[in-house]
Design an enzyme around this catalytic site. Structure first.
Site, short mmCIF file in Angstrom:
data_model
loop_
_atom_site.label_atom_id
_atom_site.label_comp_id
_atom_site.label_asym_id
_atom_site.label_seq_id
_atom_site.Cartn_x
_atom_site.Cartn_y
_atom_site.Cartn_z
N ASP A 46 0.84 -1.20 0.00
CA ASP A 46 0.00 0.00 0.00
C ASP A 46 0.87 1.25 0.00
O ASP A 46 1.57 1.52 0.97
CB ASP A 46 -0.88 0.01 1.27
N TYR A 51 3.13 9.82 -0.50
CA TYR A 51 4.20 9.21 0.31
C TYR A 51 5.57 9.44 -0.33
O TYR A 51 6.60 9.26 0.32
CB TYR A 51 3.98 7.70 0.50
N LYS A 76 -2.66 5.80 -4.37
CA LYS A 76 -3.79 6.70 -4.08
C LYS A 76 -3.61 8.05 -4.77
O LYS A 76 -2.49 8.55 -4.88
CB LYS A 76 -3.90 6.93 -2.55
N HIS A 109 -7.61 9.41 -2.07
CA HIS A 109 -6.95 9.39 -0.76
C HIS A 109 -7.81 10.01 0.35
O HIS A 109 -7.89 9.47 1.44
CB HIS A 109 -5.60 10.11 -0.87
P1 NAD Z 1 0.74 1.35 11.98
O1 NAD Z 1 -0.45 1.32 12.86
O2 NAD Z 1 0.95 0.30 10.97
O3 NAD Z 1 2.00 1.48 12.95
C1 NAD Z 1 3.31 1.49 12.45
C2 NAD Z 1 4.28 1.67 13.60
O4 NAD Z 1 4.04 0.66 14.60
C3 NAD Z 1 5.71 1.46 13.18
O5 NAD Z 1 6.26 2.65 12.67
C4 NAD Z 1 6.38 0.99 14.44
O6 NAD Z 1 6.68 2.09 15.27
C5 NAD Z 1 5.27 0.20 15.10
N1 NAD Z 1 5.34 -1.25 14.84
C6 NAD Z 1 5.14 -1.91 13.66
N2 NAD Z 1 5.27 -3.23 13.81
C7 NAD Z 1 5.56 -3.43 15.12
C8 NAD Z 1 5.81 -4.58 15.88
N3 NAD Z 1 5.76 -5.80 15.35
N4 NAD Z 1 6.08 -4.43 17.20
C9 NAD Z 1 6.12 -3.20 17.77
N5 NAD Z 1 5.89 -2.07 17.10
C10 NAD Z 1 5.61 -2.18 15.77
O7 NAD Z 1 0.77 2.82 11.33
P2 NAD Z 1 0.74 3.52 9.91
O8 NAD Z 1 2.05 3.43 9.21
O9 NAD Z 1 0.17 4.85 10.18
O10 NAD Z 1 -0.36 2.72 9.07
C11 NAD Z 1 -0.07 1.62 8.24
C12 NAD Z 1 -0.25 1.96 6.78
O11 NAD Z 1 -1.57 2.45 6.56
C13 NAD Z 1 0.64 3.10 6.28
O12 NAD Z 1 1.97 2.71 6.11
C14 NAD Z 1 -0.09 3.46 5.02
O13 NAD Z 1 0.20 2.53 4.00
C15 NAD Z 1 -1.53 3.36 5.46
N6 NAD Z 1 -2.09 4.68 5.88
C16 NAD Z 1 -3.05 5.24 5.12
C17 NAD Z 1 -3.62 6.46 5.47
C18 NAD Z 1 -4.69 7.05 4.62
O14 NAD Z 1 -4.99 8.23 4.79
N7 NAD Z 1 -5.29 6.31 3.73
C19 NAD Z 1 -3.18 7.12 6.62
C20 NAD Z 1 -2.20 6.52 7.41
C21 NAD Z 1 -1.68 5.29 7.04
#
Ligand code: NAD
Length: 281
Positions: A46, A51, A76, A109
């Protein structure tokens, strides 16, 4: 190698239920970590124009040795590109950066209600799907009213709705609207961005019971309630750990205990902007 189960869209295409997200990953790092994600077993990536790492994702795809049929790529359309013609142009630019002929999933998005261009934008996505440039089309960060308007004005129901969703903000009402209308729900920030949620005592106790980690328990909860889920990590051991959440089978009582953590009603659980009012360039 174990692969993610798939879910089926209302257009008949399928999506791997567990994917890998690359928000806040630099372009050169994206190439490395997407390759690690492929090695761990992820086949669904994704990304988004905003990004700034579509090119890095594209390089990882090109060097992966995987065929287009084996992978599932989402990108997106950014807010500044909303509108019919500008969407068609922005799509081609994303495809050039990704180095792909056909995209698996294209999302609007953000709804951007003040801008009020999302219906025209949706019409452009419908056109791209008709032309065979994208297999499936959906949206991100919409309200129920916005989704209903797309359906009423075009007759085309989004395949998926990507929204902020984690145990502290589980968005039961939006998920219910999706389920009732044949729209899959996809969870962004599924781990609550790695904050307080992963320290939650209820999550910790379920993790101990299953000899799993808190992150694995949260991912297993998403899978159990039918979400498509795209956790992010740039740490190889965590990328593997997150993929291995597929092996964690929660009991019904575990799912109920995690459901009970929801703070959607008070609004306290939300981390990101509220799509009903958000308006940014
Ligand atoms: P997430 O909830 O996936 O959290 C990521 C963070 O959690 C990492 O940076 C790390 O600090 C921690 N983490 C990950 N794996 C772990 C583990 N096994 N143990 C401990 N800590 C861990 O947060 P995110 O990146 O905001 O969301 C995931 C994806 O969703 C994004 O990368 C993106 O692709 C998507 N996204 C989309 C939108 C949108 O507006 N459509 C907004 C935000 C994110």
């Amino acid at each position: 190698m174990t692969l993610s189960p798939t879910l089926t869209f209302n257009d008949g295409n399928t999506i791997p239920q567990l994917g890998y997200g690359v928000w806040q990953v630099e372009d050169d790092v994206a190439e490395k970590v997407v390759r690690q994600a492929f090695e761990a077993g992820f086949r669904h990536i994704d990304t988004a124009k905003i990004y700034g790492n579509e090119a890095g994702v594209g390089r990882a795809i090109a060097s992966s040795g995987l065929s287009p049929e084996q992978i599932f790529i989402t990108t997106k359309l950014w807010n500044a590109d909303q509108g019919y013609e500008s969407t068609l142009a922005a799509f081609e630019e994303s495809m050039d950066r990704l180095g792909l002929e056909t995209l698996d999933l294209y999302l609007i998005h953000w709804m951007q209600p003040k801008q009020d261009k999302y219906v025209d934008t949706w019409k452009a996505l419908i056109e791209l799907q008709k032309r065979g440039r994208v297999k499936s089309i959906g949206v991100s960060n919409f309200t129920i009213e916005g989704l209903q308007r797309l359906i009423d004005e075009t007759g085309v129901v989004p395949a998926i709705h990507q929204i902020e969703l984690h145990p502290y903000f589980s968005q039961r009402e939006l998920r219910g609207f999706g389920a009732a209308n044949g729209i899959l729900t996809q969870a962004w920030s599924p781990l609550g961005q790695g904050g307080e949620l992963l320290q939650d005592p209820a999550v910790a106790s379920i993790a101990a019971k299953h000899q799993a980690t808190p992150a694995q328990v949260v991912i297993a909860w998403h899978l159990a309630i039918g979400n498509v889920v795209i956790p992010k990590s740039v740490t190889e051991s965590r990328i593997r750990e997150n993929f291995a959440a597929l092996e964690v089978a929660l009991d019904a009582e575990d799912v109920e205990a995690i459901n009970a953590l929801d703070k959607t009603a008070s609004g306290e659980g939300r981390i990101g902007p509220d799509p009903a009012v958000s308006d940014f360039a």
